[in-house]
Write a protein that holds these residues in place. Structure first.
Motif, PDB file in Angstrom:
ATOM      1  N   GLN A 155      -4.899   0.274  -7.471  1.00 24.06           N
ATOM      2  CA  GLN A 155      -4.486   0.751  -6.094  1.00 24.06           C
ATOM      3  C   GLN A 155      -6.064   0.610  -5.338  1.00 24.06           C
ATOM      4  OE1 GLN A 155      -1.804   2.050  -5.231  1.00 24.06           O
ATOM      5  NE2 GLN A 155      -0.815   1.793  -6.919  1.00 24.06           N
ATOM      6  N   SER A 156      -5.913  -0.648  -4.773  1.00 18.98           N
ATOM      7  CA  SER A 156      -7.326  -0.968  -3.733  1.00 18.98           C
ATOM      8  C   SER A 156      -6.920  -0.178  -2.301  1.00 18.98           C
ATOM      9  CB  SER A 156      -7.316  -2.586  -3.612  1.00 18.98           C
ATOM     10  OG  SER A 156      -6.282  -3.109  -3.169  1.00 18.98           O
ATOM     11  N   GLY A 157      -5.917   0.002  -2.295  1.00 21.90           N
ATOM     12  CA  GLY A 157      -5.658   0.800  -0.955  1.00 21.90           C
ATOM     13  C   GLY A 157      -6.475   2.260  -0.789  1.00 21.90           C
ATOM     14  N   PHE A 206      -2.893   5.983 -15.214  1.00 23.56           N
ATOM     15  CA  PHE A 206      -4.297   5.570 -14.937  1.00 23.56           C
ATOM     16  C   PHE A 206      -4.214   4.586 -13.704  1.00 23.56           C
ATOM     17  CE2 PHE A 206      -4.020   6.142 -19.466  1.00 23.56           C
ATOM     18  CZ  PHE A 206      -5.201   6.796 -19.734  1.00 23.56           C
ATOM     19  N   TYR A 207      -5.260   4.638 -12.940  1.00 20.38           N
ATOM     20  CA  TYR A 207      -5.280   3.752 -11.721  1.00 20.38           C
ATOM     21  C   TYR A 207      -6.787   3.355 -11.459  1.00 20.38           C
ATOM     22  CZ  TYR A 207      -7.043   8.071  -9.541  1.00 20.38           C
ATOM     23  OH  TYR A 207      -7.695   9.204  -9.115  1.00 20.38           O
ATOM     24  N   CYS A 208      -6.872   2.184 -10.774  1.00 21.63           N
ATOM     25  CA  CYS A 208      -8.220   1.442 -10.260  1.00 21.63           C
ATOM     26  C   CYS A 208      -8.412   1.796  -8.893  1.00 21.63           C
ATOM     27  CB  CYS A 208      -8.338   0.128 -10.766  1.00 21.63           C
ATOM     28  SG  CYS A 208      -9.889  -0.633 -10.152  1.00 21.63           S
ATOM     29  N   PRO A 209      -9.063   2.503  -8.341  1.00 17.91           N
ATOM     30  CA  PRO A 209      -9.217   2.817  -7.032  1.00 17.91           C
ATOM     31  C   PRO A 209      -9.946   1.771  -6.332  1.00 17.91           C
ATOM     32  CG  PRO A 209     -10.793   4.181  -7.972  1.00 17.91           C
ATOM     33  CD  PRO A 209     -10.017   3.432  -9.146  1.00 17.91           C
ATOM     34  N   TYR A 229       0.836  -1.388  -0.018  1.00 16.71           N
ATOM     35  CA  TYR A 229      -0.006   0.007   0.098  1.00 16.71           C
ATOM     36  C   TYR A 229       0.997   1.172  -0.066  1.00 16.71           C
ATOM     37  CZ  TYR A 229      -3.653  -3.444   0.907  1.00 16.71           C
ATOM     38  OH  TYR A 229      -4.352  -4.737   0.855  1.00 16.71           O
ATOM     39  N   LEU A 230       2.009   1.416  -0.842  1.00 24.27           N
ATOM     40  CA  LEU A 230       2.794   2.459  -0.949  1.00 24.27           C
ATOM     41  C   LEU A 230       2.081   3.566  -1.364  1.00 24.27           C
ATOM     42  CD1 LEU A 230       5.621   3.684  -1.182  1.00 24.27           C
ATOM     43  CD2 LEU A 230       5.508   2.955  -3.856  1.00 24.27           C
ATOM     44  N   HIS A 231       2.406   4.756  -0.675  1.00 21.34           N
ATOM     45  CA  HIS A 231       1.552   5.979  -0.967  1.00 21.34           C
ATOM     46  C   HIS A 231       2.243   7.368  -0.575  1.00 21.34           C
ATOM     47  CE1 HIS A 231       0.048   5.287   3.074  1.00 21.34           C
ATOM     48  NE2 HIS A 231      -0.310   6.392   3.326  1.00 21.34           N
ATOM     49  N   ILE A 267     -17.385  -4.407  -0.152  1.00 22.07           N
ATOM     50  CA  ILE A 267     -16.318  -3.925   0.999  1.00 22.07           C
ATOM     51  C   ILE A 267     -15.820  -2.884   0.465  1.00 22.07           C
ATOM     52  CG2 ILE A 267     -14.283  -4.427   2.048  1.00 22.07           C
ATOM     53  CD1 ILE A 267     -14.876  -7.596   1.877  1.00 22.07           C
ATOM     54  N   GLY A 268     -15.796  -1.776   1.313  1.00 22.50           N
ATOM     55  CA  GLY A 268     -15.225  -0.399   1.038  1.00 22.50           C
ATOM     56  C   GLY A 268     -15.624   0.139  -0.121  1.00 22.50           C
ATOM     57  N   LYS A 269     -14.881   1.003  -0.981  1.00 22.02           N
ATOM     58  CA  LYS A 269     -15.104   1.594  -2.154  1.00 22.02           C
ATOM     59  C   LYS A 269     -15.137   0.640  -3.218  1.00 22.02           C
ATOM     60  CE  LYS A 269     -13.992   5.460  -4.925  1.00 22.02           C
ATOM     61  NZ  LYS A 269     -13.029   6.618  -5.336  1.00 22.02           N
ATOM     62  N   TYR A 270     -16.101  -0.319  -3.646  1.00 21.99           N
ATOM     63  CA  TYR A 270     -16.317  -1.372  -4.599  1.00 21.99           C
ATOM     64  C   TYR A 270     -17.231  -0.825  -5.782  1.00 21.99           C
ATOM     65  CZ  TYR A 270     -17.049  -5.562  -6.929  1.00 21.99           C
ATOM     66  OH  TYR A 270     -17.193  -6.458  -8.020  1.00 21.99           O
ATOM     67  N   LYS A 271     -16.873  -1.063  -6.737  1.00 17.13           N
ATOM     68  CA  LYS A 271     -17.653  -0.734  -7.909  1.00 17.13           C
ATOM     69  C   LYS A 271     -18.187  -2.130  -8.664  1.00 17.13           C
ATOM     70  CE  LYS A 271     -17.593   2.378 -12.042  1.00 17.13           C
ATOM     71  NZ  LYS A 271     -16.847   2.858 -13.230  1.00 17.13           N
ATOM     72  N   VAL A 272     -19.402  -2.460  -8.725  1.00 15.25           N
ATOM     73  CA  VAL A 272     -19.777  -3.688  -9.362  1.00 15.25           C
ATOM     74  C   VAL A 272     -19.342  -3.786 -10.823  1.00 15.25           C
ATOM     75  CG1 VAL A 272     -22.036  -5.152  -9.726  1.00 15.25           C
ATOM     76  CG2 VAL A 272     -21.650  -3.701  -7.730  1.00 15.25           C
ATOM     77  N   ASP A 273     -19.475  -2.851 -11.363  1.00 15.20           N
ATOM     78  CA  ASP A 273     -19.268  -2.882 -12.840  1.00 15.20           C
ATOM     79  C   ASP A 273     -17.693  -2.499 -13.175  1.00 15.20           C
ATOM     80  OD1 ASP A 273     -19.637  -0.134 -12.422  1.00 15.20           O
ATOM     81  OD2 ASP A 273     -20.881  -0.014 -14.179  1.00 15.20           O
TER      82      ASP A 273
END
Length: 182
Positions: free
Chosen positions: A52-54, A87-90, A19-21, A97-103
């Motif tokens: 970047q699932s962190g 580009f990143y996926c957050p 989780y480097l930030h 759980i947390g900030k999850y986007k179904v699609d």
């Protein structure tokens, strides 16, 4: 059309750290800068694509990530290396759980980030590559129509046996340049 190297960040450009930030924890992988210089000399441009699932887990913010990516790209500019975009996926990888986007189509192994980069920068798919240290990186590249290369930095050594007959394998980014030069 542009010849582009799509690069995973953690474990490919920089040393894998959970989780480097923060910039003070950032460290370039061995031969990363040298390899990027050689790839640039071969006519490639660069796009970073990073899960970047962190962010979705609440460990750090999108602002933290953008700041770190900007610091990385500024440092690379000092060596004459330009990154077209990061580009990143957050999103959190698990539903509910947390900030999850179904699609979510952006989280590798989905090809969303790569396809966005391909379309935005008019990428020559036939002469472009995805480079990363995880199976999801390689699969995303394949799904986007790119040739994928595993680097044995980061988690790469752990999956080498699983993918050795499916993808090109290089020790690091400098070795990638040597392979692509041939």
């Amino acid at each position: 059309m542009k010849k582009v190297i799509f690069l995973d960040r953690d474990g490919t450009i920089n040393v894998e750290k959970s989780y480097l930030h923060k910039w003070e924890d950032f460290e370039f992988e061995k031969n990363a800068i040298e390899g990027l210089k050689e790839l640039k000399n071969l006519g490639y441009e660069f796009i970073v694509v990073t899960n970047q699932s962190g962010i979705g887990r609440g460990y750090y913010t999108e602002e933290d990530l953008v700041t770190l990516n900007n610091q990385m790209t500024e440092k690379l500019k000092e060596f004459g290396i330009e990154i077209l975009e990061c580009f990143y996926c957050p999103h959190h990888p698990e539903k509910g759980i947390g900030k999850y986007k179904v699609d979510c189509n952006c989280r590798k192994p989905n090809p969303g980030m790569l396809l966005e980069g391909i379309n935005k920068y008019n990428v020559d798919i036939e002469n472009s590559f995805m480079i990363g240290d995880k199976k999801g990186d390689l699969e995303a590249g394949k799904k986007a129509g790119l040739k994928s290369v595993l680097v044995l930095t980061g988690y790469g050594k752990k999956i080498e046996e699983d993918v050795k007959n499916q993808y090109l394998i290089a020790k690091d980014l400098l070795d990638v340049a040597a392979i692509l030069k041939k």
